[in-house]
Design a protein around this motif. Structure first.
Motif, mmCIF file in Angstrom:
data_model
loop_
_atom_site.group_PDB
_atom_site.id
_atom_site.type_symbol
_atom_site.label_atom_id
_atom_site.label_comp_id
_atom_site.label_asym_id
_atom_site.label_seq_id
_atom_site.Cartn_x
_atom_site.Cartn_y
_atom_site.Cartn_z
ATOM 1 N N THR A 465 0.824 -1.203 0.000
ATOM 2 C CA THR A 465 0.000 0.000 0.000
ATOM 3 C C THR A 465 0.860 1.255 0.000
ATOM 4 N N THR A 468 2.070 1.715 -3.500
ATOM 5 C CA THR A 468 0.981 2.153 -4.369
ATOM 6 C C THR A 468 0.731 3.649 -4.219
ATOM 7 N N GLU A 472 1.548 6.127 -7.393
ATOM 8 C CA GLU A 472 0.413 6.872 -7.940
ATOM 9 C C GLU A 472 0.560 8.372 -7.673
ATOM 10 N N TYR A 487 8.191 1.950 -8.816
ATOM 11 C CA TYR A 487 7.424 0.774 -9.251
ATOM 12 C C TYR A 487 8.359 -0.403 -9.512
ATOM 13 N N ARG A 491 8.364 -4.038 -7.609
ATOM 14 C CA ARG A 491 8.361 -5.351 -8.277
ATOM 15 C C ARG A 491 9.561 -6.184 -7.835
ATOM 16 N N TYR A 495 6.412 -7.943 -5.148
ATOM 17 C CA TYR A 495 4.997 -7.635 -5.304
ATOM 18 C C TYR A 495 4.584 -7.788 -6.758
ATOM 19 N N SER A 496 3.326 -8.158 -6.956
ATOM 20 C CA SER A 496 2.812 -8.421 -8.294
ATOM 21 C C SER A 496 2.564 -7.123 -9.053
ATOM 22 N N ASP A 497 2.466 -7.262 -10.385
ATOM 23 C CA ASP A 497 2.136 -6.117 -11.230
ATOM 24 C C ASP A 497 0.741 -5.609 -10.902
ATOM 25 N N ASP A 498 0.565 -4.313 -11.008
ATOM 26 C CA ASP A 498 -0.734 -3.678 -10.814
ATOM 27 C C ASP A 498 -1.154 -3.057 -12.140
ATOM 28 N N LYS A 500 -3.563 -1.175 -13.040
ATOM 29 C CA LYS A 500 -3.955 0.230 -12.952
ATOM 30 C C LYS A 500 -2.727 1.128 -12.948
#
Length: 544
Positions: A465, A468, A472, A487, A491, A495-498, A500
């Motif tokens: 979070t 993110t 963003e 980002y 990764r 953490y997985s790809d987002d 959005k």
């Protein structure tokens, strides 16, 4: 001048209906990346062997059976208080379980655990399941290991059902409940846990189904379980489903004020929908249900949250006229709305009146006044109130500090964080989420990144979070290059790809000013914060 007169004037002068963001930030906390996907295939198999719990005399259930629905409202963390979770013996078992999890078959995994030489007992098994609650596969392996040694009791089964429900492994959880039933053990708590976890997973139909089939497990779906179902549905936002279920079943469970209060609480305090709350209030009258003190408390809370001072005070007067004694929640709502509507002196009078009735203001009371003061940048009043709070031997909470962090400028932020740490109140993951979101909203990405660096100094680990919010936020500020760097770091941490975020990073966004284009070259991510001259906080390093 009476409070109602003041409310009328305010209502006329700025008649509006707002849904203010109360100081309660709730961010999702995805678990850290794990290697659970590398576990062997035997973990995905259902547990088809009957539990080795000794058979007991069958339990007989009736509608008069006593069971506190607060059982599940209390986190399993409280149950853990009597268990030592970091004893050397347990840590050894945790290591053995993690090693055993990589064997290709369950038989080999169990053999490996047998060779560890660790003696099982019920307390140890329960403690290990709790410790591994974020990884259901390892927790389930610990459960099977304990069951093989006859060290699994009802409590461990209930905890395992809760863990499986948290990870949406409901089929496996049902098998455990079936085995409890076959062993003539009580399945009531386990069934209520299933209802609660289904509701939390946003599958209200399954929660209702679990309630309906309670009789198949030698239990009568009684009024207590009925209200429990309504409560968990509302708590998780399924208020319409709860209301419909209550009305459809009125022949079996006659409509009472308790049921309507649960629905009212959902609209007043979970979703904060004043229109729906008013509708339920009218429905109560339609069914000849008189509101009680709880009903008034919910409605006053709702009106205060949406900024309706007049109706808050009107219901407060109506409550007293009907003979209901306002509780501390009512006074907390009143001081909040009065402070928010620039009636701070009147709020202080309500505080005095509260004391006269024998109620002692608590941290929630003071926070209800400090929050709107900080939002309105009336920091001197907020500080004075905090001083009065401590003089009354009421300790500030993390919410108190969060309110100040929302209102103060960047240069004062680290002083507040230090005070939080000294007080033993954080800062926490939520604290830094609040600050990151605040500075990106203010279009101050430079300060947001300084906050990011300082997280390590306060020993707060970054999670998905946090990444993110940062990625963003940077993208929205036009700093795509910097956003891509964070980002990529996200990764690389597993953490997985987002999708959005990926879409945001592909869209060319014009930088908002030339200075921010140079941010990547000017700001080194491992440097310490450089404070402005005259800052309230002067320090060389934040390492503790």
């Amino acid at each position: 001048m009476s409070l109602l007169t003041i409310a009328r004037r305010l209502q006329i002068s700025h008649s509006r209906l707002l849904f203010p963001l109360l100081y309660s930030i709730t961010y999702p906390h995805p678990p850290s990346p794990s290697n659970s996907s590398n576990y062997p295939i035997f973990f995905s198999a259902e547990f088809h062997r009957t539990l080795s719990i000794p058979t007991r005399s069958p339990h007989h259930f009736s509608t008069s059976q006593s069971f506190s629905t607060q059982y599940l409202n209390v986190s399993f963390e409280l149950i853990q208080q009597g268990i030592q979770t970091h004893e050397p013996l347990q840590m050894g078992l945790l290591q053995s379980l993690k090693m055993a999890a990589h064997f290709p078959s369950e038989a080999e995994a169990m053999a490996s655990l047998d060779e560890s030489g660790i003696t099982a007992n019920q307390n140890l098994v329960y403690s290990v399941i709790w410790e591994l609650r974020e990884d259901w596969r390892l927790a389930f392996l610990a459960f099977k290991w304990g069951d093989k040694r006859g060290c699994v009791d009802e409590k461990a089964c209930e905890l395992m059902v809760w863990v499986l429900g948290n990870h949406r492994k409901f089929n496996t959880a049902w098998i455990l409940i079936r085995d409890l039933h076959r062993s003539l053990m009580s399945t009531r708590k386990a069934m209520l846990i299933m209802i609660d976890r289904y509701a939390a997973a946003n599958v209200p139909g399954k929660a209702i189904y679990a309630f309906r089939i309670m009789d198949k497990f030698r239990m009568t779906p009684d009024e207590e379980a009925f209200y429990f179902l309504l409560n968990v549905l509302c708590k998780n936002g399924n208020i319409e489903e709860a209301e419909e279920f209550m009305l459809v079943n009125k022949k079996f469970f006659p409509l009472e004020v308790e049921g309507f209060n649960i629905i009212l609480n959902g609209w007043c305090n979970i979703c904060v929908d004043v229109f729906e709350a008013k509708r339920i209030w009218r429905e109560m009258s339609k069914y000849c249900i008189d509101p009680d003190a709880t009903s008034y408390t919910h409605m006053i809370s709702c009106f205060s949250k949406v900024g309706n001072l007049f109706d808050s005070l009107r219901l407060y007067d109506g409550m007293k006229k009907r003979g209901w004694v306002p509780g501390i929640e009512v006074y907390n709502s009143l001081v909040y709305i009065l402070t928010r509507e620039n009636c701070f002196k009147e709020a202080l009078k309500i505080l005095d009146k509260m004391k006269e009735t024998g109620l002692q203001p608590d941290s929630a009371t003071y926070n209800s006044m400090i929050r709107p003061l900080c939002e309105a940048k009336k920091l001197e009043d907020a500080r004075s109130l905090m001083a009065a709070m401590t003089e009354e031997n009421v300790s500030p909470t993390i919410e108190t500090y969060h309110a100040f962090l929302e209102g103060i400028v960047f240069e004062e932020t680290f002083e507040a964080l230090d005070r939080m740490k000294i007080a033993g109140l954080g800062p926490t993951e939520d604290t830094f989420l609040l600050l990151l979101a605040k500075f990106f909203k203010l279009e101050q990405p430079e300060n947001a990144l300084k906050i990011w660096v300082e997280m390590k100094q306060y020993e707060v680990a970054t999670n998905l979070t946090h990444y993110t919010v940062v990625v963003e936020g940077l993208a929205r500020c036009g700093l795509l290059t910097k956003a891509r760097e964070y980002y990529a770091e996200m990764r690389s941490n597993g953490y997985s790809d987002d999708p959005k975020i990926q879409k945001m990073l592909k869209v060319p966004v014009q930088d908002k000013n030339d200075k921010r284009k140079k941010l990547g070259g000017q700001f080194k991510r491992n440097q310490h914060v450089s404070h402005k001259k005259g800052s309230m906080v002067g320090r060389k390093s934040h390492r503790h």
